[in-house]
Design a protein around this motif. Structure first.
Motif, PDB file in Angstrom:
ATOM      1  N   PRO A   1      34.966  42.967  42.352  1.00  8.39           N
ATOM      2  CA  PRO A   1      33.907  41.672  43.170  1.00  8.39           C
ATOM      3  C   PRO A   1      32.363  41.542  43.344  1.00  8.39           C
ATOM      4  CG  PRO A   1      34.579  43.985  44.455  1.00  8.39           C
ATOM      5  CD  PRO A   1      34.780  43.977  43.415  1.00  8.39           C
ATOM      6  N   ILE A   2      32.738  40.654  42.606  1.00  8.06           N
ATOM      7  CA  ILE A   2      31.286  40.300  42.966  1.00  8.06           C
ATOM      8  C   ILE A   2      30.543  38.925  42.737  1.00  8.06           C
ATOM      9  CG2 ILE A   2      28.963  39.493  40.950  1.00  8.06           C
ATOM     10  CD1 ILE A   2      30.513  42.094  39.371  1.00  8.06           C
ATOM     11  N   ASN A   3      29.911  38.652  43.849  1.00  5.33           N
ATOM     12  CA  ASN A   3      29.491  37.628  44.271  1.00  5.33           C
ATOM     13  C   ASN A   3      30.786  36.686  45.367  1.00  5.33           C
ATOM     14  OD1 ASN A   3      26.570  38.323  43.945  1.00  5.33           O
ATOM     15  ND2 ASN A   3      27.111  37.177  42.027  1.00  5.33           N
ATOM     16  N   GLY A   4      31.972  37.884  45.757  1.00  6.93           N
ATOM     17  CA  GLY A   4      32.860  37.202  46.530  1.00  6.93           C
ATOM     18  C   GLY A   4      34.227  36.419  45.212  1.00  6.93           C
ATOM     19  N   GLN A   5      33.991  37.132  44.188  1.00  7.59           N
ATOM     20  CA  GLN A   5      34.688  36.512  43.336  1.00  7.59           C
ATOM     21  C   GLN A   5      35.239  37.914  42.545  1.00  7.59           C
ATOM     22  OE1 GLN A   5      33.191  33.472  41.221  1.00  7.59           O
ATOM     23  NE2 GLN A   5      33.938  32.166  42.470  1.00  7.59           N
ATOM     24  N   LYS A   6      36.516  37.997  42.176  1.00  9.96           N
ATOM     25  CA  LYS A   6      37.023  39.222  41.844  1.00  9.96           C
ATOM     26  C   LYS A   6      36.677  38.603  39.929  1.00  9.96           C
ATOM     27  CE  LYS A   6      40.895  41.114  43.670  1.00  9.96           C
ATOM     28  NZ  LYS A   6      42.471  41.606  43.443  1.00  9.96           N
ATOM     29  N   VAL A   7      36.064  39.975  39.013  1.00 10.18           N
ATOM     30  CA  VAL A   7      35.365  39.265  38.144  1.00 10.18           C
ATOM     31  C   VAL A   7      36.527  40.745  37.404  1.00 10.18           C
ATOM     32  CG1 VAL A   7      33.141  39.445  36.287  1.00 10.18           C
ATOM     33  CG2 VAL A   7      33.248  37.924  39.054  1.00 10.18           C
ATOM     34  N   VAL A   8      36.445  40.170  35.567  1.00 11.25           N
ATOM     35  CA  VAL A   8      37.061  40.601  34.936  1.00 11.25           C
ATOM     36  C   VAL A   8      36.011  40.841  33.730  1.00 11.25           C
ATOM     37  CG1 VAL A   8      38.357  41.521  33.055  1.00 11.25           C
ATOM     38  CG2 VAL A   8      39.254  39.858  34.966  1.00 11.25           C
ATOM     39  N   VAL A   9      35.341  42.226  33.910  1.00 14.72           N
ATOM     40  CA  VAL A   9      34.387  42.550  32.587  1.00 14.72           C
ATOM     41  C   VAL A   9      35.334  42.707  31.434  1.00 14.72           C
ATOM     42  CG1 VAL A   9      32.434  44.353  32.379  1.00 14.72           C
ATOM     43  CG2 VAL A   9      33.532  43.905  34.252  1.00 14.72           C
TER      44      VAL A   9
END
Length: 378
Positions: free
Chosen positions: A139-147
């Motif tokens: 979770p980054i900045n309120g969103q799920k981020v796939v690295v």
């Protein structure tokens, strides 16, 4: 009567061969001798792969110094010493005197006794590959981020590790030249101290040297400046006993073999809170191995830090690199986690779980985290 206190902080490698019973005896007996002289010795060990002076290591040093001041019960002089130590295998024609010079030292290329962080950038590349292949999701900045690419790895480092840059070759980079590495890290530490308004008013003395595993002894590469009688006496004890016992003691033979430990250990930097010796003994007993009470080198791959029990702060780059290296390359899927008591151990476990890359390593390789604590083992 105690007339002076000295705080000694060793910045050493996580390598499993970086400690022997002879060294433990040297610290204990020399500490006792100095106590009789009226000098109280407080000894701490910060261990991460490669002995790099990164911001988390500087913070470990600062926290240790702060705690030493808080523990003072009477107004006596207090002195601070940091000992930077890397390790390697010197050629037979090297000048292995206690105080030597980098131009008189030569490394045996490719020796298994050399520090594995000569290839740290390659380890960093492997970590990047793992992150992308395992599709680390955060979770980054309120969103799920796939690295799943370099840009998102940079985002991961910025958001979770407060680092603006790339991972491999940048956040985690290789030792340039083993002979000069401890001197370079001394310069890095000196600059960090100069830039810290609380540390730069203290008289912090720094030594640097290379532990030559082939002779079981430290070689100072700083011209012996500053003179540190306690540290020099410790190293003299190690040298004297290594010469006399090198051929007959298993505790020394194990130090000159290829690194092949039995388990990993994450613990606090204060030996009074987390004893590597107790942890190793616990693990060996669990496997039915009897060492006769001596600490054997090459038993545990050990990383330490004064902030390991602060759950919501990240681990440093070379703790992460060392953990990955120990799990993937040394096959250490048994990793002991040790605090002073059960509560502190729980906080270290929480820190591992909260750290995105450390937690990913645990899950990817099926690491068995073994919680132990000093209170139960004493």
């Amino acid at each position: 009567m105690i007339k002076e206190k000295q705080v000694h902080i060793l910045i050493g490698c996580a390598d499993a061969r970086d400690l022997s019973q002879v060294q433990l005896d040297a610290i204990e007996l020399t500490t006792e001798a100095y106590h009789k002289k009226g000098i109280e010795i407080e000894y701490h060990v910060v261990r991460a792969a490669g002995s790099f002076v990164t911001p988390d290591v500087v913070m470990d040093i600062k926290r240790t110094i702060e705690q030493a001041q808080r523990s003072l019960t009477e107004l006596i002089p207090i002195r601070y010493f940091v000992h930077l130590q890397t390790h390697g295998h010197m050629t037979e024609d090297s000048n292995d005197a206690y105080i030597s010079h980098v131009h008189d030292l030569h490394i045996v290329d490719g020796s298994p006794l050399n520090c594995g962080m000569l290839n740290a950038s390659s380890v960093g590349i492997e970590i990047e590959k793992m992150i992308i292949e395992e599709k680390l999701t955060l979770p980054i900045n309120g969103q799920k981020v796939v690295v799943d690419n370099d840009t998102k790895i940079k985002l991961l480092l910025r958001e979770h590790y407060a680092y603006d840059g790339y991972l491999a070759g940048d956040w985690i980079f290789s030792i340039d030249l083993l002979r000069t590495h401890p001197r370079h890290q001394r310069t890095v530490l000196e600059k960090a101290i100069d830039g810290d308004s609380e540390l730069n008013v203290l008289d912090i003395r720094i030594t640097c040297g290379i532990m030559d595993y082939s002779i079981h002894s430290l070689i100072r590469v700083d011209d012996g400046d500053p003179a540190v009688p306690f540290w020099d006496d410790v190293q003299k004890y190690v040298r004297d006993h290594s010469v006399n016992e090198r051929l007959k003691r298993d505790v020394l033979i194990h130090q000159s073999q290829k690194q092949k430990p039995l388990a990993g250990l994450l613990c606090m930097s204060d030996p009074r809170q987390s004893s590597r010796n107790l942890a190793a003994g616990y693990y060996l007993r669990s496997k039915g191995i009897d060492t006769g009470g001596d600490y054997l080198p090459n038993t545990v791959f050990n990383m330490t830090g004064s902030s390991f029990d602060i759950p919501f702060t990240p681990f440093g780059p070379y703790v992460i690199a060392g953990f990955f290296y120990s799990v993937k390359h040394l096959k250490l899927t048994d990793q002991m986690v040790m605090g002073y008591d059960a509560a502190q151990t729980s906080r270290i476990l929480l820190k591992i779980k909260h750290d995105p890359i450390m937690n990913l390593i645990v899950n990817t390789f099926g690491v068995n985290l073994i919680p132990i604590n000093q209170v139960d083992l004493e």
